[in-house]
Structure formats: structure tokens, C-alpha cells
Design a protein around this motif. Sequence first.
Motif: not given
Length: 486
Positions: A1-6, A11-16, A182-183, A187-188
Amino acid sequence: MTRRLLASYLGLVLLVLLGLEIPFGLLFARAETSRLSNSIERDAGMLAELAEEHIEEGRTDQLPELAADYAERTGARLVVVDRTGAVLTDSASTTPVGTDLSAQPDIATALRNQTTLGIGPDADSGIGTRYVTVPGSSGETIRGALRLSYSTDVLDGRVRDIWLTLALTGLGVLAATTLIALALARWIIRPVRALERATTQLADGTLTNPPATDLGPPELRRLAASFTHTATRLQHLLASQRAFAAEASHQLKTPLTALRIRLENFEPHLDPAAHDSLDEAIGETERLGRMIQGLLSLARLESAATTPEAVDLGTVVADRAATWAPFAAEHDVRIATTGRPVGQVWAIPGALEQIIDNLLANALRVSPPGGTITLAVHHVPHGIELHVIDQGPGMSEAERQRAFDRFWRASDTHHDGTGLGLPIVRHLVDTSGGTVTLHPAPDTGLDARVRLRPVTTPLARDPHAAAGDVSASWSLDRWPQTTGRR
């Protein structure tokens, strides 16, 4: 799940970044091209004026120094011709003085008092250049022309530099985003993993390490608190159920035993005509005792099962067949075993013995004198099957569908049955990760099929399993004389 969140964050930042940096890079490239073109035109105009003055005043010998000085400072190439198109100077020193260039389109255009701006290969080296050719004139009087050219590598280098800067900036942003994401993901995820561990412990029977309620987002904190409250309540209910099962077994047996003794004591004082009714009353008392024992067995099964373990099916079948053979012989029934060794299967400790005992007790009860009860084992796709086949009257389709319902008995069943034997068998088989079904025997009778997982199949956690040891008390009717069909 950590990898999916990362991956989602990056992905969102890369698109921006792509949405911002690509348009910015293209805009810069166009702006740099325009700036260079304007700079070339401006410098060419100024140099053309200086060259026209030198030609007018007869100081053409100073033109080579002017061209060389400018070329050294800017890296450009400067060519000056007179009004006939003859070369007066070339900063690259590749075109001899006096060479006629009037046939070249840009020079011819400039000698007609017009400016030419374009991109093309250098006439001598073939390198791509961006050039401007302007006339050296005073009014309508043309005294010469000047060509100023820059290699396109200069512009390309500047464009590459900006793209490299944008790429490094993007990588820096992605690196910073990765650390922050990652942090945030940890945390989540930390409280989620704590909940997962707690759920596993609860599935095993006891929650020893409840999840912390002060980690993660507020929603997960509330979820952890709610889970802990639910788990505590559930464990309390399970403990109460176990306590009831332990206490009720003793508390209910005592009055039933006393009732049976009193009924038996009535026999000398009753009229012989009432002895049949007395025997029926004593039989119902015994049946009530077995029913209570069955309900307590089911309660213990549902509240305390163990994890399946590897058991040798052939060994257990041979052992139970040998144990039941003498009793079956008293009823003129033979117990036969067939099939080759099938190896180990997954089963709750002690469950196979109880399953076979209950099925044999049912089969023996309905088997006619001279009949045979067959225990057969063999491999089937994705499992190993145990068959307990009798030669009794069998069951109809409707009866087989209801056979595993609690307290249900066939219409022709004697009154000593409790209707709990097969439900216990099904629960033991289900908890062991297998299935049990009833089918018509080839000739007459019933074929009870128990399909179990071979040890070669990976053992998955049984969602119904919980910690505990109840292998000593799973059978409703240990011996057949107190057991009927169901």
C-alpha cells in the motif's frame, strides 16, 4: 500500500511538472530564437553602417580588423563585400578577398538595398547557420553589403541548457516530493498495519496487542478505537460463551442423571402395562442428554477451533476402521477399507477421528445385517476425498439438502437421534478447509464424501479458525449405540 500511495503522489506531481515545464521550455525556446534573431539584425545593421563608412572613406584595409574583433567576441562569422559583390573581408578567412559573391541570393538581394534573414547551411563548411544579410548604403547609394551569421549550435546549446535546468529542477522536486510522500504514507500506513496485526490476533482468538489510538489521521484513530472496543466486547462474549459451555455441561448433566435414576426407580412400583411408557420416558431423557451434549459441542466448536495441521488420512482411516470393526461385527456388519495411500491432508487436530466416528455411527445405525460399510480414499482434482458408503435405505434429494440443518431428522428416524451429528461433521470439515456432501450410493444407501486439501496445497488461513484446543470434545456421539442418523 505504501508503494501505491507513493506512486499516486509522484504520478500527480509528475503530471503537474510536465504540464508546467514542457510549455515553459517551448516558450523559452521560442523566446530565445526571437531574441537571437533580433540581436543578429541589430548587430548586422550597426556593422553595416560602420562598413559603409569605411568603404566611403577608402579605409577598406581596416575592415578585416573590425570583422576579426567582432567574430572573436561573439563567435559569429562576418563577410563584407563591395557594391559589385567582391569580398572585402571574411572573418573566417575561408573566402579570399576579391571573390565575387554577387550570384549568391542573399548578397544579390542586399545589393538591391534589401535585407535577408534566414536559416541555412554555411556555403563553405556546410554547418547550419542563422544569418542576416544587410546592405551598406546611404539612402539610395549602395556601397556594399554585410552578411552576419551564427551557427545554430549556439542557439541549440542555450535551448539544451534550459531543458537541462528544467529537468534537474523537476528531479529535485520529485526527490523532495518522494521524501514528503514517504513520510506521509508511513504516517497513514502505520495505524493500518497495526489494525491488520490486531485483526490477525483477533482471528487467532485473543487480541493481545490492541492498535494504538494516537497514530495516523483522525479517521484511522477513531477506527482503531472503535475496533478495540468491538474486539474487547467480542472477546468478552466469547469468554462468556466458553464459560457457559463449561458450566452448563456439568449443571445440566446432574439433574438429567437424577431424573433418569428416579424414573428407573419407579419401575418396581408401576403396573407392567406402564413399563413401555417408562422406557420411552427414560429414552427421551437419554436423548435430551445427548442433545444437550451436542449443543455444547457445537458451542465449543464455534468458539474455539485451531489452525489446520498435516494429518495422514490413511493412518486415521485404518485406525478408526479397526476400532469400530468389533462393534460392527456385533451387528453383523462388516467395515471395509479401499484405496491406495493418499498421504497427508490439512485438518484440525483430532477432527478426522471425530468426522469418521460420526459418519460410521450414522452408517452403522442404518446398515442391515450382513451389510458392508466401505471407507474409501482417493485423489480427486484439487483434493483428496474420503467416502463413507453404507447399504442402508439412503436419502431422497430433498432429505440430502436438509441433512446438515441442526435438529433436522428424516421422517423414518428413530427417536434416539438428536439431529446434531452431521452439523458437527460439517463444521469440523469446514474449519479444516474442506467440504462434505451426501450422494446416493451406487446400489443403495448413502455415500458421504469428505473432500480435504492435500498438504501439497499451501495452507491459507481459515477465516473461521480461532485459537484453542477442543479436540478432546468434538464428537457428539462417540459410540454408535447412542448415535442415530444425524
